[in-house]
Design a protein around this motif. Structure first.
Motif, PDB file in Angstrom:
ATOM      1  N   GLN A   1       0.410  -0.970   0.378  1.00  0.00           N
ATOM      2  CA  GLN A   1      -0.172  -0.170   0.197  1.00  0.00           C
ATOM      3  C   GLN A   1       0.476   1.146   0.027  1.00  0.00           C
ATOM      4  O   GLN A   1       0.335   1.985  -0.552  1.00  0.00           O
ATOM      5  CB  GLN A   1      -1.023  -0.188   1.355  1.00  0.00           C
ATOM      6  CG  GLN A   1      -2.052   0.838   1.460  1.00  0.00           C
ATOM      7  CD  GLN A   1      -2.816   0.803  -0.010  1.00  0.00           C
ATOM      8  OE1 GLN A   1      -3.848  -0.378  -0.315  1.00  0.00           O
ATOM      9  NE2 GLN A   1      -3.415   2.085  -1.049  1.00  0.00           N
ATOM     10  N   THR A   2       1.853   1.000   0.750  1.00  0.00           N
ATOM     11  CA  THR A   2       3.211   2.208   0.999  1.00  0.00           C
ATOM     12  C   THR A   2       3.122   2.816  -0.922  1.00  0.00           C
ATOM     13  O   THR A   2       3.486   3.502  -1.277  1.00  0.00           O
ATOM     14  CB  THR A   2       4.076   2.097   2.104  1.00  0.00           C
ATOM     15  OG1 THR A   2       3.113   1.890   3.145  1.00  0.00           O
ATOM     16  CG2 THR A   2       4.786   2.952   1.791  1.00  0.00           C
ATOM     17  N   LEU A   3       4.088   1.624  -0.639  1.00  0.00           N
ATOM     18  CA  LEU A   3       5.044   1.386  -2.542  1.00  0.00           C
ATOM     19  C   LEU A   3       3.497   2.621  -3.668  1.00  0.00           C
ATOM     20  O   LEU A   3       3.908   2.610  -4.307  1.00  0.00           O
ATOM     21  CB  LEU A   3       4.802   0.478  -3.243  1.00  0.00           C
ATOM     22  CG  LEU A   3       6.362  -0.496  -2.086  1.00  0.00           C
ATOM     23  CD1 LEU A   3       6.842  -1.655  -2.333  1.00  0.00           C
ATOM     24  CD2 LEU A   3       7.637   0.883  -2.427  1.00  0.00           C
ATOM     25  N   ALA A   4       2.405   1.644  -3.540  1.00  0.00           N
ATOM     26  CA  ALA A   4       1.316   1.838  -4.494  1.00  0.00           C
ATOM     27  C   ALA A   4       1.140   3.333  -4.459  1.00  0.00           C
ATOM     28  O   ALA A   4       0.678   3.519  -5.396  1.00  0.00           O
ATOM     29  CB  ALA A   4       0.336   0.991  -4.090  1.00  0.00           C
ATOM     30  N   GLU A   5       0.957   3.693  -3.397  1.00  0.00           N
ATOM     31  CA  GLU A   5       0.512   5.080  -3.478  1.00  0.00           C
ATOM     32  C   GLU A   5       1.163   6.224  -3.605  1.00  0.00           C
ATOM     33  O   GLU A   5       1.510   7.038  -4.560  1.00  0.00           O
ATOM     34  CB  GLU A   5       0.597   6.033  -2.084  1.00  0.00           C
ATOM     35  CG  GLU A   5      -0.988   4.879  -0.726  1.00  0.00           C
ATOM     36  CD  GLU A   5      -1.355   4.776   0.048  1.00  0.00           C
ATOM     37  OE1 GLU A   5       0.040   6.072   0.969  1.00  0.00           O
ATOM     38  OE2 GLU A   5      -2.105   5.043   1.151  1.00  0.00           O
TER      39      GLU A   5
ATOM     40  N   GLU B   1      -0.461   3.824  -8.062  1.00  0.00           N
ATOM     41  CA  GLU B   1      -0.796   2.978  -8.609  1.00  0.00           C
ATOM     42  C   GLU B   1      -1.589   1.770  -7.775  1.00  0.00           C
ATOM     43  O   GLU B   1      -1.689   1.984  -6.454  1.00  0.00           O
ATOM     44  CB  GLU B   1       0.399   1.772  -9.424  1.00  0.00           C
ATOM     45  CG  GLU B   1       1.330   2.543 -10.258  1.00  0.00           C
ATOM     46  CD  GLU B   1       2.143   1.078 -10.735  1.00  0.00           C
ATOM     47  OE1 GLU B   1       1.774   0.289 -10.607  1.00  0.00           O
ATOM     48  OE2 GLU B   1       3.115   1.418 -11.643  1.00  0.00           O
ATOM     49  N   GLU B   2      -2.601   1.080  -8.072  1.00  0.00           N
ATOM     50  CA  GLU B   2      -3.820   0.451  -7.619  1.00  0.00           C
ATOM     51  C   GLU B   2      -3.172  -0.818  -7.573  1.00  0.00           C
ATOM     52  O   GLU B   2      -1.665  -1.184  -8.112  1.00  0.00           O
ATOM     53  CB  GLU B   2      -4.571  -0.122  -8.704  1.00  0.00           C
ATOM     54  CG  GLU B   2      -5.819   1.228  -8.519  1.00  0.00           C
ATOM     55  CD  GLU B   2      -6.188   1.934  -7.772  1.00  0.00           C
ATOM     56  OE1 GLU B   2      -6.593   0.806  -6.787  1.00  0.00           O
ATOM     57  OE2 GLU B   2      -6.470   3.114  -7.204  1.00  0.00           O
ATOM     58  N   VAL B   3      -2.707  -1.436  -6.170  1.00  0.00           N
ATOM     59  CA  VAL B   3      -2.201  -3.083  -6.005  1.00  0.00           C
ATOM     60  C   VAL B   3      -3.925  -4.099  -5.455  1.00  0.00           C
ATOM     61  O   VAL B   3      -5.203  -2.964  -5.204  1.00  0.00           O
ATOM     62  CB  VAL B   3      -2.007  -2.978  -4.388  1.00  0.00           C
ATOM     63  CG1 VAL B   3      -1.392  -3.812  -3.661  1.00  0.00           C
ATOM     64  CG2 VAL B   3      -1.024  -2.017  -4.838  1.00  0.00           C
TER      65      VAL B   3
ATOM     66  N   ILE C   1       6.086  -6.119  -4.936  1.00  0.00           N
ATOM     67  CA  ILE C   1       6.876  -5.758  -3.882  1.00  0.00           C
ATOM     68  C   ILE C   1       7.988  -4.986  -5.084  1.00  0.00           C
ATOM     69  O   ILE C   1       8.186  -3.982  -5.284  1.00  0.00           O
ATOM     70  CB  ILE C   1       7.253  -5.396  -2.398  1.00  0.00           C
ATOM     71  CG1 ILE C   1       5.669  -5.736  -2.084  1.00  0.00           C
ATOM     72  CG2 ILE C   1       8.405  -5.207  -1.663  1.00  0.00           C
ATOM     73  CD1 ILE C   1       5.869  -7.016  -0.508  1.00  0.00           C
ATOM     74  N   ASP C   2       8.134  -5.807  -5.695  1.00  0.00           N
ATOM     75  CA  ASP C   2      10.068  -6.034  -6.665  1.00  0.00           C
ATOM     76  C   ASP C   2       9.760  -5.063  -7.871  1.00  0.00           C
ATOM     77  O   ASP C   2      10.566  -3.802  -7.747  1.00  0.00           O
ATOM     78  CB  ASP C   2      10.426  -6.894  -6.718  1.00  0.00           C
ATOM     79  CG  ASP C   2      11.272  -8.024  -6.225  1.00  0.00           C
ATOM     80  OD1 ASP C   2      11.245  -7.702  -4.683  1.00  0.00           O
ATOM     81  OD2 ASP C   2      10.870  -9.383  -6.732  1.00  0.00           O
ATOM     82  N   GLU C   3       8.486  -4.519  -8.632  1.00  0.00           N
ATOM     83  CA  GLU C   3       8.449  -4.455  -9.262  1.00  0.00           C
ATOM     84  C   GLU C   3       8.186  -2.150  -8.671  1.00  0.00           C
ATOM     85  O   GLU C   3       8.483  -1.441  -9.140  1.00  0.00           O
ATOM     86  CB  GLU C   3       7.135  -4.888 -10.042  1.00  0.00           C
ATOM     87  CG  GLU C   3       7.046  -5.957 -10.799  1.00  0.00           C
ATOM     88  CD  GLU C   3       6.034  -6.014 -11.487  1.00  0.00           C
ATOM     89  OE1 GLU C   3       4.444  -5.109 -11.118  1.00  0.00           O
ATOM     90  OE2 GLU C   3       5.726  -7.717 -11.445  1.00  0.00           O
ATOM     91  N   LEU C   4       7.748  -2.369  -7.708  1.00  0.00           N
ATOM     92  CA  LEU C   4       7.331  -0.895  -7.180  1.00  0.00           C
ATOM     93  C   LEU C   4       7.921  -0.364  -6.641  1.00  0.00           C
ATOM     94  O   LEU C   4       8.712   0.766  -6.336  1.00  0.00           O
ATOM     95  CB  LEU C   4       5.933  -1.183  -5.977  1.00  0.00           C
ATOM     96  CG  LEU C   4       5.117  -1.072  -6.849  1.00  0.00           C
ATOM     97  CD1 LEU C   4       3.579  -1.543  -6.183  1.00  0.00           C
ATOM     98  CD2 LEU C   4       3.848  -0.802  -7.791  1.00  0.00           C
TER      99      LEU C   4
END
Length: 74
Positions: free
Chosen positions: A37-41, A45-47, A60-63
């Motif tokens: 959620q932190t990375l997506a924000e 992007e949506e998760v 997680i690796d992608e983000l």
């Protein structure tokens, strides 16, 4: 355990592809959900909240790469 042995042990755990994890089909952990959620924000992007542990690890690796939070040299 000396520092080099510890670093090598940590790296060896990271080598295994998430799709090969024996628990990879289980639902993602609370820690994965929170970090995603932190990375997506940050990445705007949506998760998907229904990912498996393996899918969450890959996302997680992608983000991390996208947000610059990934480890240097990886």
């Amino acid at each position: 355990m000396d520092k080099r042995t510890q670093e090598n042990a940590q790296e060896s755990n990271m080598i295994k592809d998430p799709k090969d994890w024996t628990t990879g089909d289980e639902p993602m952990t609370g820690a994965q959900r929170s970090y995603l959620q932190t990375l997506a924000e940050e990445a705007h992007e949506e998760v998907d909240g229904n990912m498996t542990k393996a899918q969450a690890a890959q996302r997680i690796d992608e983000l991390q790469r996208k947000t610059g939070r990934g480890k240097e040299g990886h």
